[in-house]
Design a protein around this motif. Sequence first.
Motif, mmCIF file in Angstrom:
data_model
loop_
_atom_site.group_PDB
_atom_site.id
_atom_site.type_symbol
_atom_site.label_atom_id
_atom_site.label_comp_id
_atom_site.label_asym_id
_atom_site.label_seq_id
_atom_site.Cartn_x
_atom_site.Cartn_y
_atom_site.Cartn_z
ATOM 1 N N TRP A 36 -40.122 11.919 -13.583
ATOM 2 C CA TRP A 36 -41.141 11.457 -12.629
ATOM 3 C C TRP A 36 -41.864 10.215 -13.171
ATOM 4 O O TRP A 36 -42.036 9.216 -12.470
ATOM 5 C CB TRP A 36 -42.116 12.598 -12.352
ATOM 6 C CG TRP A 36 -43.455 12.185 -11.809
ATOM 7 C CD1 TRP A 36 -44.619 12.073 -12.503
ATOM 8 C CD2 TRP A 36 -43.764 11.819 -10.454
ATOM 9 N NE1 TRP A 36 -45.639 11.677 -11.679
ATOM 10 C CE2 TRP A 36 -45.148 11.503 -10.412
ATOM 11 C CE3 TRP A 36 -43.018 11.726 -9.276
ATOM 12 C CZ2 TRP A 36 -45.785 11.109 -9.241
ATOM 13 C CZ3 TRP A 36 -43.658 11.336 -8.109
ATOM 14 C CH2 TRP A 36 -45.024 11.029 -8.102
ATOM 15 N N VAL A 37 -42.259 10.282 -14.441
ATOM 16 C CA VAL A 37 -42.973 9.155 -15.050
ATOM 17 C C VAL A 37 -42.068 7.916 -15.067
ATOM 18 O O VAL A 37 -42.510 6.810 -14.744
ATOM 19 C CB VAL A 37 -43.453 9.514 -16.478
ATOM 20 C CG1 VAL A 37 -43.984 8.285 -17.203
ATOM 21 C CG2 VAL A 37 -44.528 10.597 -16.430
ATOM 22 N N ASP B 66 -38.520 17.160 -16.064
ATOM 23 C CA ASP B 66 -38.909 16.774 -14.701
ATOM 24 C C ASP B 66 -40.066 15.780 -14.754
ATOM 25 O O ASP B 66 -40.102 14.794 -14.033
ATOM 26 C CB ASP B 66 -39.340 17.999 -13.878
ATOM 27 C CG ASP B 66 -38.143 18.867 -13.527
ATOM 28 O OD1 ASP B 66 -37.006 18.363 -13.638
ATOM 29 O OD2 ASP B 66 -38.351 20.041 -13.166
ATOM 30 N N TRP B 67 -41.013 16.108 -15.627
ATOM 31 C CA TRP B 67 -42.171 15.222 -15.779
ATOM 32 C C TRP B 67 -41.737 13.855 -16.314
ATOM 33 O O TRP B 67 -42.163 12.814 -15.834
ATOM 34 C CB TRP B 67 -43.198 15.881 -16.712
ATOM 35 C CG TRP B 67 -44.362 15.014 -17.092
ATOM 36 C CD1 TRP B 67 -44.641 14.514 -18.318
ATOM 37 C CD2 TRP B 67 -45.402 14.536 -16.222
ATOM 38 N NE1 TRP B 67 -45.786 13.760 -18.293
ATOM 39 C CE2 TRP B 67 -46.279 13.757 -17.017
ATOM 40 C CE3 TRP B 67 -45.681 14.685 -14.860
ATOM 41 C CZ2 TRP B 67 -47.413 13.129 -16.488
ATOM 42 C CZ3 TRP B 67 -46.818 14.066 -14.342
ATOM 43 C CH2 TRP B 67 -47.663 13.307 -15.151
ATOM 44 N N GLN B 68 -40.841 13.894 -17.297
ATOM 45 C CA GLN B 68 -40.356 12.654 -17.895
ATOM 46 C C GLN B 68 -39.641 11.781 -16.849
ATOM 47 O O GLN B 68 -39.855 10.574 -16.787
ATOM 48 C CB GLN B 68 -39.389 13.017 -19.027
ATOM 49 C CG GLN B 68 -39.020 11.865 -19.916
ATOM 50 C CD GLN B 68 -38.219 12.345 -21.123
ATOM 51 O OE1 GLN B 68 -38.722 13.074 -21.965
ATOM 52 N NE2 GLN B 68 -36.969 11.956 -21.177
ATOM 53 N N ASP C 50 -40.564 18.617 -21.098
ATOM 54 C CA ASP C 50 -40.537 18.790 -19.641
ATOM 55 C C ASP C 50 -39.799 17.585 -19.040
ATOM 56 O O ASP C 50 -40.365 16.509 -18.862
ATOM 57 C CB ASP C 50 -41.978 18.876 -19.118
ATOM 58 C CG ASP C 50 -42.027 19.096 -17.610
ATOM 59 O OD1 ASP C 50 -41.025 18.827 -16.924
ATOM 60 O OD2 ASP C 50 -43.090 19.546 -17.124
ATOM 61 N N ARG D 122 -44.822 15.781 -21.753
ATOM 62 C CA ARG D 122 -45.314 17.144 -21.616
ATOM 63 C C ARG D 122 -44.209 18.115 -21.984
ATOM 64 O O ARG D 122 -43.043 17.727 -22.021
ATOM 65 C CB ARG D 122 -45.746 17.411 -20.164
ATOM 66 C CG ARG D 122 -46.966 16.618 -19.769
ATOM 67 C CD ARG D 122 -47.375 16.957 -18.365
ATOM 68 N NE ARG D 122 -48.526 16.160 -17.967
ATOM 69 C CZ ARG D 122 -49.063 16.186 -16.753
ATOM 70 N NH1 ARG D 122 -48.536 16.971 -15.829
ATOM 71 N NH2 ARG D 122 -50.106 15.450 -16.480
ATOM 72 N N GLU E 213 -49.708 18.627 -23.498
ATOM 73 C CA GLU E 213 -50.308 17.930 -22.348
ATOM 74 C C GLU E 213 -50.281 16.412 -22.474
ATOM 75 O O GLU E 213 -50.420 15.709 -21.484
ATOM 76 C CB GLU E 213 -51.755 18.415 -22.171
ATOM 77 C CG GLU E 213 -51.785 19.894 -21.810
ATOM 78 C CD GLU E 213 -53.165 20.440 -21.553
ATOM 79 O OE1 GLU E 213 -54.136 19.845 -22.062
ATOM 80 O OE2 GLU E 213 -53.262 21.457 -20.845
ATOM 81 N N ASP E 214 -50.121 15.918 -23.684
ATOM 82 C CA ASP E 214 -50.108 14.465 -23.850
ATOM 83 C C ASP E 214 -49.523 14.132 -25.216
ATOM 84 O O ASP E 214 -49.419 15.000 -26.087
ATOM 85 C CB ASP E 214 -51.552 13.917 -23.736
ATOM 86 C CG ASP E 214 -51.570 12.402 -23.484
ATOM 87 O OD1 ASP E 214 -50.501 11.830 -23.205
ATOM 88 O OD2 ASP E 214 -52.655 11.804 -23.568
ATOM 89 N N GLU F 246 -50.815 12.334 -11.595
ATOM 90 C CA GLU F 246 -50.022 13.509 -11.257
ATOM 91 C C GLU F 246 -49.148 13.302 -10.009
ATOM 92 O O GLU F 246 -47.976 13.629 -10.022
ATOM 93 C CB GLU F 246 -50.994 14.664 -11.017
ATOM 94 C CG GLU F 246 -50.411 16.021 -11.200
ATOM 95 C CD GLU F 246 -50.266 16.387 -12.681
ATOM 96 O OE1 GLU F 246 -49.433 17.230 -12.959
ATOM 97 O OE2 GLU F 246 -50.987 15.820 -13.530
ATOM 98 N N ASP F 247 -49.761 12.785 -8.940
ATOM 99 C CA ASP F 247 -49.043 12.606 -7.669
ATOM 100 C C ASP F 247 -48.908 11.145 -7.277
ATOM 101 O O ASP F 247 -48.054 10.792 -6.480
ATOM 102 C CB ASP F 247 -49.787 13.296 -6.517
ATOM 103 C CG ASP F 247 -50.126 14.716 -6.846
ATOM 104 O OD1 ASP F 247 -49.191 15.454 -7.195
ATOM 105 O OD2 ASP F 247 -51.313 15.085 -6.782
#
Length: 395
Positions: free
Chosen positions: A88-89, A84-86, A82, A35, A48-49, A119-120
Amino acid sequence: METVIDSVEVKGGSFLIVLRDNPFHQSGGGQPGGRGRISGDNFELRVEDCRGKGDVSVITAKLIKGAVDDVIPGARVEVQVDLDWQAWVARMHSGEHALSRALERNFQGLRVFKVNIGEDEGLITLDYPEDLTWDKLWIAEEEANRVVNMDLAVRIEELTGDQALQDEALKANWERLQLDMPDSIRVVSLGDYDRVACCGLHVESTSQIGGVLVTGFKGSPSRWEVRYTVEPVRSALLDRWSRVVRRFSRDVGCQPEELEKVYGAAKEDAKSKAKLLERLRPFLVFPMTKVCLKGLSVFVMDLMSLGDLPSEIMTHQLRAKGEEDPRSISIGVCVSGGANRFAICRGGDVALDLCKWLRDNRDLGLKGGGSPDWVSGVFGDFNLELWIDRMKGEL
Ligand SMILES: [Zn+2]
């Protein structure tokens, strides 16, 4: 980083974009894609993807600033991932490796075959022909967290098809691989604990996962779904508390945040039922059998077969009988709170001190007390004939 848009397609309100240099990670194997943002001279897109299509990465993005017509091939853009998203994944994906392997190592016949990171939470779908329980999940969760705490290095290697086939510790979807063996297979290892063919994002060492927390599960033999997440903080004390909440939350079938509300509603419900019973009590009439005894009437109310009841349910009718027939003795028995309970009431004309009778006949196994005309308490065996026989002796 800066790059150029190579191709653009608009589909269902989204842009499908191919960049000359793509910094976003691809989705696949249950892992969501990268993202971030793409900014041009007059527009901004939210990424988004990102999906692999043949050799290229196709980005799905939404326009958040500017005009559709500005997003064209050849446009120079600034791209921001992003991070943070990376991260987290990567943590979720690596945590899944640890948890999936812990499940498979501890329970024979258990096989994880699908993972979905959201997401969570993440969802692990598995085959297991037996009952899955919290206790089993906690064994796996503890082991996964030991793997996290050992801070094992996460190693990535590329193997040839032949090397992969000879690798006995390697876990992979062999059925699919054998149909179409790729030139190279990417293998991810968590120390010596887990070795799996995977093309996803991972942390560099297991401590970066933080901790693995199973949040719920559902299913039946042999298809189960286990939900999990990663959390930085773990401790024995938090585990103790969270286990109570997780067990309860699954039993009740709601999210932990709703437990208080559900409990509050149940308490209110119990209170209103108790009030209702209180109002109905004077009108409740249970069948009584009558035995004659030396010119007196003995009435027996046997509610033992009705299951657990509040013992006060007998009070009104027994007392009323005593007032209505002064030459009577009324005996009520029921099960209340798991114990056998009795209440005995006599009319005003019966010359028997019930309290004294109770004291003098301890061998009957009746324990309790009261007044000369009313006693109640608990008992062991219900032997009505013997009880009445002992009353007869005192009259
Ligand atoms: Zn992986």
